[in-house]
Design a protein around this motif. Structure first.
Motif, mmCIF file in Angstrom:
data_model
loop_
_atom_site.group_PDB
_atom_site.id
_atom_site.type_symbol
_atom_site.label_atom_id
_atom_site.label_comp_id
_atom_site.label_asym_id
_atom_site.label_seq_id
_atom_site.Cartn_x
_atom_site.Cartn_y
_atom_site.Cartn_z
ATOM 1 N N GLY A 1 0.821 -1.215 0.000
ATOM 2 C CA GLY A 1 0.000 0.000 0.000
ATOM 3 C C GLY A 1 0.850 1.259 0.000
ATOM 4 O O GLY A 1 2.067 1.202 -0.150
ATOM 5 N N ASP A 2 0.187 2.417 0.168
ATOM 6 C CA ASP A 2 0.936 3.677 0.143
ATOM 7 C C ASP A 2 0.954 4.334 1.526
ATOM 8 O O ASP A 2 0.208 3.959 2.423
ATOM 9 N N ASN B 1 1.895 8.632 -3.602
ATOM 10 C CA ASN B 1 2.860 8.121 -4.571
ATOM 11 C C ASN B 1 4.084 7.487 -3.911
ATOM 12 O O ASN B 1 5.076 7.215 -4.576
ATOM 13 N N ILE B 2 3.988 7.295 -2.607
ATOM 14 C CA ILE B 2 5.099 6.653 -1.896
ATOM 15 C C ILE B 2 4.576 5.332 -1.354
ATOM 16 O O ILE B 2 3.656 5.312 -0.536
ATOM 17 N N PHE B 3 5.119 4.252 -1.869
ATOM 18 C CA PHE B 3 4.575 2.925 -1.587
ATOM 19 C C PHE B 3 5.500 2.120 -0.683
ATOM 20 O O PHE B 3 6.661 2.465 -0.489
ATOM 21 N N GLY C 1 8.146 -3.718 3.392
ATOM 22 C CA GLY C 1 8.630 -2.773 4.398
ATOM 23 C C GLY C 1 9.577 -1.711 3.863
ATOM 24 O O GLY C 1 9.978 -0.806 4.577
ATOM 25 N N THR C 2 9.945 -1.837 2.585
ATOM 26 C CA THR C 2 10.857 -0.861 1.983
ATOM 27 C C THR C 2 10.070 0.202 1.228
ATOM 28 O O THR C 2 9.074 -0.106 0.577
ATOM 29 N N ILE C 3 10.532 1.440 1.326
ATOM 30 C CA ILE C 3 9.892 2.545 0.604
ATOM 31 C C ILE C 3 10.170 2.432 -0.887
ATOM 32 O O ILE C 3 11.304 2.160 -1.305
ATOM 33 N N ARG C 4 9.144 2.635 -1.690
ATOM 34 C CA ARG C 4 9.308 2.726 -3.149
ATOM 35 C C ARG C 4 8.609 3.998 -3.623
ATOM 36 O O ARG C 4 7.400 4.137 -3.447
ATOM 37 N N LEU C 5 9.365 4.878 -4.207
ATOM 38 C CA LEU C 5 8.816 6.120 -4.727
ATOM 39 C C LEU C 5 8.252 5.849 -6.117
ATOM 40 O O LEU C 5 8.953 5.311 -6.976
#
Length: 275
Positions: A89-90, A136-138, A142-146
């Motif tokens: 999710g975001d 827009n930040i997913f 557990g890792t951030i994905r822009l």
């Protein structure tokens, strides 16, 4: 022919540029997100430019960025942009479901470092994100994905852009309200808005009308950041939300702050140790 490759599972939203679908790659069995953008009214030249821009974005690979996998124009003249699906999710939904319980500074710094590394990677390559927001930040494992980087510029050429640019511009910087050009520092402002939201669990700038919002943004007036966070973190966010772009730090300045830098080192060590 491309639709033989992907099987649409469901609509997961309609963005400002068209429908967004969750799809399954039939051969791989993996899930992807497909954005369908209407290009019917674009000139052939604009369409070619757009396709080239998207191809450039497809070359971007970074562990904190949502990769663009593929793009193609289908038989209905829609440009389909295929990107990796993040099942965590975001951040926007995460903040909403936190029910007013604040995140630890540790957590926020961990997110800050990952978003900053992603933005550094883009800015180094002269790519502006242009649409940085908590939606827009997913999260993936557990890792951030822009996500959604560079797409706003690509889609500027689609004729419907002006009409379909729906959604309240909570993250829009003062210079954009003055019709000045988008710059690296506009991304920094939006990053400030995102971090503020992580700390205070609400938008830095909020109003019932666009005009009311514009006034607040142009004044740079926002309620203080929650005092449970360190002065260094609050000051850094405050610097990102300076009205004058030249007073805002660059992404390199942010990463060089000693308290951020320390976190970058430990984050990279975690990655190397396959955490």
């Amino acid at each position: 022919f491309e639709m033989d490759v992907y099987e649409i599972i469901k609509t997961i939203g309609s963005g400002s540029f068209g429908q967004v679908y969750l799809a399954r790659h039939k051969r791989e069995g993996k899930h992807y997100v497909i954005k369908r953008v209407k290009t019917r009214d674009m000139s052939q030249k604009d369409l070619e430019n757009t396709e080239n821009e998207v191809r450039l974005l497809q070359k971007i690979r970074h562990s904190n960025i949502v990769a663009y996998k593929d793009s193609y124009v289908d038989h209905e003249q829609f440009l389909n942009i295929v990107m990796v699906y993040c099942d965590g999710g975001d951040i926007y939904s995460k903040i909403k479901s936190s029910k007013g319980k604040n995140y630890s500074e540790d957590q926020i710094l961990s997110w800050l470092v990952q978003i900053a590394l992603a933005l550094f990677y883009l800015h180094e390559r002269k790519i502006l994100h242009r649409d940085m927001k908590t939606q827009n930040i997913f999260l993936k494992n557990g890792t951030i994905r822009l996500g959604d980087f560079g797409i706003a510029k690509v889609l500027d050429s689609t004729k419907d852009f002006a009409q379909t640019c729906i959604g309240t511009p909570y993250y829009m910087s003062p210079e954009l309200f003055k019709n000045q050009d988008y710059s690296y520092k506009s991304d920094i402002w939006s990053l400030g808005c995102v971090l503020y939201e992580m700390c205070n669990l609400r938008h830095a700038f909020d109003a019932h009308t666009i005009n009311g919002l514009a006034v607040k943004i142009l004044r740079g007036s926002f309620p203080p950041i929650n005092q449970i966070y360190s002065k260094q973190l609050r000051d850094l966010i405050g610097k990102m939300l300076q009205i004058k772009p030249s007073n805002r730090p660059t992404i390199v300045d942010i990463l060089n702050k000693s308290f951020v830098r320390k976190r970058v080192t430990s984050y990279i060590n975690e990655c190397l140790n396959g955490q």
